[in-house]
Design a protein around this motif. Structure first.
Motif, PDB file in Angstrom:
ATOM      1  N   GLN A  32      -8.639  64.108   7.317  1.00  0.00           N
ATOM      2  CA  GLN A  32      -8.956  64.934   8.476  1.00  0.00           C
ATOM      3  C   GLN A  32      -8.377  64.263   9.709  1.00  0.00           C
ATOM      4  OE1 GLN A  32     -13.210  65.625   8.775  1.00  0.00           O
ATOM      5  NE2 GLN A  32     -12.765  67.423  10.000  1.00  0.00           N
ATOM      6  N   THR A  33      -8.064  65.045  10.745  1.00  0.00           N
ATOM      7  CA  THR A  33      -7.547  64.437  11.978  1.00  0.00           C
ATOM      8  C   THR A  33      -8.711  64.083  12.893  1.00  0.00           C
ATOM      9  OG1 THR A  33      -5.492  65.664  11.805  1.00  0.00           O
ATOM     10  CG2 THR A  33      -6.031  64.768  13.968  1.00  0.00           C
ATOM     11  N   TYR A  34      -8.773  62.838  13.291  1.00  0.00           N
ATOM     12  CA  TYR A  34      -9.809  62.354  14.201  1.00  0.00           C
ATOM     13  C   TYR A  34      -9.171  61.923  15.515  1.00  0.00           C
ATOM     14  CZ  TYR A  34     -12.911  62.104  10.154  1.00  0.00           C
ATOM     15  OH  TYR A  34     -13.666  62.408   9.063  1.00  0.00           O
ATOM     16  N   ILE A  35      -9.882  62.149  16.626  1.00  0.00           N
ATOM     17  CA  ILE A  35      -9.477  61.596  17.914  1.00  0.00           C
ATOM     18  C   ILE A  35     -10.357  60.372  18.131  1.00  0.00           C
ATOM     19  CG2 ILE A  35      -9.387  62.004  20.403  1.00  0.00           C
ATOM     20  CD1 ILE A  35      -8.794  64.955  19.741  1.00  0.00           C
ATOM     21  N   ILE A  36      -9.733  59.205  18.245  1.00  0.00           N
ATOM     22  CA  ILE A  36     -10.474  57.946  18.211  1.00  0.00           C
ATOM     23  C   ILE A  36     -10.338  57.210  19.544  1.00  0.00           C
ATOM     24  CG2 ILE A  36     -10.590  55.696  17.070  1.00  0.00           C
ATOM     25  CD1 ILE A  36      -9.282  57.530  14.632  1.00  0.00           C
ATOM     26  N   HIS A  37     -11.462  56.920  20.166  1.00  0.00           N
ATOM     27  CA  HIS A  37     -11.462  56.161  21.419  1.00  0.00           C
ATOM     28  C   HIS A  37     -11.617  54.680  21.087  1.00  0.00           C
ATOM     29  CE1 HIS A  37     -12.526  59.532  24.371  1.00  0.00           C
ATOM     30  NE2 HIS A  37     -12.485  60.100  23.177  1.00  0.00           N
ATOM     31  N   VAL A  38     -10.784  53.827  21.687  1.00  0.00           N
ATOM     32  CA  VAL A  38     -10.931  52.385  21.501  1.00  0.00           C
ATOM     33  C   VAL A  38     -10.860  51.716  22.871  1.00  0.00           C
ATOM     34  CG1 VAL A  38      -9.911  52.400  19.183  1.00  0.00           C
ATOM     35  CG2 VAL A  38      -8.433  52.032  21.157  1.00  0.00           C
ATOM     36  N   SER A  39     -11.341  50.489  22.959  1.00  0.00           N
ATOM     37  CA  SER A  39     -11.200  49.770  24.228  1.00  0.00           C
ATOM     38  C   SER A  39      -9.890  49.007  24.187  1.00  0.00           C
ATOM     39  CB  SER A  39     -12.381  48.842  24.457  1.00  0.00           C
ATOM     40  OG  SER A  39     -12.451  47.908  23.409  1.00  0.00           O
ATOM     41  N   LEU A  40      -9.277  48.850  25.355  1.00  0.00           N
ATOM     42  CA  LEU A  40      -7.988  48.157  25.424  1.00  0.00           C
ATOM     43  C   LEU A  40      -8.234  46.664  25.600  1.00  0.00           C
ATOM     44  CD1 LEU A  40      -5.949  50.552  27.712  1.00  0.00           C
ATOM     45  CD2 LEU A  40      -5.816  50.301  25.240  1.00  0.00           C
ATOM     46  N   PRO A  41      -7.387  45.817  24.976  1.00  0.00           N
ATOM     47  CA  PRO A  41      -7.518  44.382  25.205  1.00  0.00           C
ATOM     48  C   PRO A  41      -7.150  44.060  26.658  1.00  0.00           C
ATOM     49  CG  PRO A  41      -5.600  44.864  23.828  1.00  0.00           C
ATOM     50  CD  PRO A  41      -6.269  46.165  24.093  1.00  0.00           C
ATOM     51  N   THR A  42      -7.632  42.946  27.170  1.00  0.00           N
ATOM     52  CA  THR A  42      -7.357  42.612  28.579  1.00  0.00           C
ATOM     53  C   THR A  42      -5.896  42.208  28.786  1.00  0.00           C
ATOM     54  OG1 THR A  42      -8.334  40.484  28.035  1.00  0.00           O
ATOM     55  CG2 THR A  42      -9.685  41.982  29.346  1.00  0.00           C
ATOM     56  N   SER A  43      -5.258  41.653  27.737  1.00  0.00           N
ATOM     57  CA  SER A  43      -3.852  41.260  27.879  1.00  0.00           C
ATOM     58  C   SER A  43      -2.950  42.470  27.628  1.00  0.00           C
ATOM     59  CB  SER A  43      -3.534  40.169  26.856  1.00  0.00           C
ATOM     60  OG  SER A  43      -3.903  40.622  25.573  1.00  0.00           O
ATOM     61  N   GLU A  44      -1.692  42.397  28.143  1.00  0.00           N
ATOM     62  CA  GLU A  44      -0.692  43.442  27.905  1.00  0.00           C
ATOM     63  C   GLU A  44      -0.433  43.569  26.411  1.00  0.00           C
ATOM     64  OE1 GLU A  44       2.223  45.174  29.961  1.00  0.00           O
ATOM     65  OE2 GLU A  44       0.387  45.326  31.142  1.00  0.00           O
ATOM     66  N   VAL A  45      -0.449  44.791  25.878  1.00  0.00           N
ATOM     67  CA  VAL A  45      -0.079  44.971  24.469  1.00  0.00           C
ATOM     68  C   VAL A  45       0.839  46.172  24.348  1.00  0.00           C
ATOM     69  CG1 VAL A  45      -2.110  44.008  23.319  1.00  0.00           C
ATOM     70  CG2 VAL A  45      -2.161  46.373  24.115  1.00  0.00           C
ATOM     71  N   ASN A  46       1.569  46.222  23.256  1.00  0.00           N
ATOM     72  CA  ASN A  46       2.277  47.445  22.902  1.00  0.00           C
ATOM     73  C   ASN A  46       1.214  48.396  22.368  1.00  0.00           C
ATOM     74  OD1 ASN A  46       3.353  49.269  20.750  1.00  0.00           O
ATOM     75  ND2 ASN A  46       5.280  48.525  21.602  1.00  0.00           N
ATOM     76  N   LEU A  47       0.992  49.518  23.110  1.00  0.00           N
ATOM     77  CA  LEU A  47      -0.120  50.409  22.785  1.00  0.00           C
ATOM     78  C   LEU A  47      -0.054  50.896  21.350  1.00  0.00           C
ATOM     79  CD1 LEU A  47      -0.997  52.894  25.643  1.00  0.00           C
ATOM     80  CD2 LEU A  47      -2.370  51.067  24.627  1.00  0.00           C
TER      81      LEU A  47
END
Ligand SMILES: *[C@@H]1O[C@H](CO)[C@@H](O)[C@H](O)[C@H]1NC(C)=O
Length: 299
Positions: A32-47
């Motif tokens: 199934q397709t889910y829309i998933i919310h996550v918190s971003l790390p404080t350091s720069e990342v490749n999303l």
């Protein structure tokens, strides 16, 4: 009082029955397709690679789950196809906030010019320059690019702020009226955004179709035809098919629209009622508004 307690009893029964059905009949391996919310790390990342780190490691026992969209403006999170078991694993990952299975939305329509009280020879229609130079982004079923309403006579050139793409090639490509067109269907065909239902062509020509003389249906109602903003530019994001519109694709289209630099987003899509924070048309519209873009939808 009696009515409301009966309603509560009824909805409790319905939830119990659907819980019973989903726990006994629900196939835990269905994707199934889910829309998933996550918190971003404080350091720069490749999303995208950060989002991918939430997905299960592929093994031969589960159907392969996949990342469908990476979001940046509307939410910190992504859309992915997963089984229920994979989702439960993901919920234990650090950084996971919340998720909902996406809903299928339906195409809608309305009677805007009557509602706005637009007059032919004066008033706000003329004073607003017929929408000259405004970019309207439509989220819909695609567009018939060589339709007579989308000729570009008398159209101003492409606005400098425009950063969008046109995926039509060959003889039916974009022009100064139809300035962009993309297919953002996360699953299914990756063809150019042709319109197979007619809805996207209908809403685009109502919003910003150019003037067409001698428009008629078998000689009836013969006259000039135009959209609400005949000198506005159109950009189409295809997020709907005959089967409906996937919510995850709609959020992706809002993302791209914010990036591309449009003035108005028009979506004639809907079909169910949810709380404000659980409805991605509302969440997406809020992000859009914070980026200085007006959202227009049917009512
Ligand atoms: C529509 O009107 C125009 C004149 O305004 C005329 O030349 C044309 O033949 C008409 N078309 C039809 C199909 O009646």
């Amino acid at each position: 009082m009696a009515t409301s307690s009966r309603l509560i009893l009824f909805s409790t029964l319905v939830s119990l029955i659907s819980f019973y059905l989903s726990s006994t009949l629900g196939d835990q391996n269905t994707l199934q397709t889910y829309i998933i919310h996550v918190s971003l790390p404080t350091s720069e990342v490749n999303l995208e690679s950060y989002y991918r780190s939430f997905l299960p490691v592929e093994d031969d026992l589960t159907p392969s789950s996949q990342l469908i969209h990476s979001y940046h403006y509307v939410i910190s999170g992504f859309a992915a196809r997963l089984t229920h078991d994979e989702l439960q694993e993901m919920e234990k990952t650090a950084g996971f906030i919340t998720t909902k299975p996406q809903k299928m939305l339906a195409l809608h329509t309305t009677h805007t010019s009557n509602f706005l009280g637009l007059q032919q020879n004066g008033g706000v229609w003329q004073e607003s320059n017929y929408g000259r130079s405004v970019i309207i982004r439509l989220l819909d079923s695609g567009i018939t690019s060589d339709h007579p309403s989308f000729h570009d006579n008398n159209m101003p050139p492409l606005p400098a702020k425009w950063k969008g793409k046109c995926e039509f090639t060959g003889s039916v490509t974009c022009n100064n009226k139809l300035i962009g067109a993309r297919n953002l269907l996360g699953s299914g065909s990756s063809d150019p955004p042709f319109d197979y239902t007619g809805h996207g062509t209908h809403t685009s020509s109502m919003a910003a179709g150019n003037f067409v003389d001698r428009a008629n249906i078998f000689g009836n109602a013969n006259g000039s035809l135009a959209g609400i903003a005949p000198f506005a530019h159109i950009a189409m994001y295809k997020v709907c098919t005959e089967g409906g519109c996937e919510e995850a694709d709609m959020v992706a289209a809002i993302e791209v629209a914010i990036h591309d630099g449009v003035d108005v987003i028009s979506g004639s899509i809907g079909g169910f009622h949810r709380s404000f924070h659980g409805d991605y048309i509302t969440v997406g519209s809020f992000a859009t508004m914070r980026n200085g873009i007006i959202v227009v939808t049917f009512a």
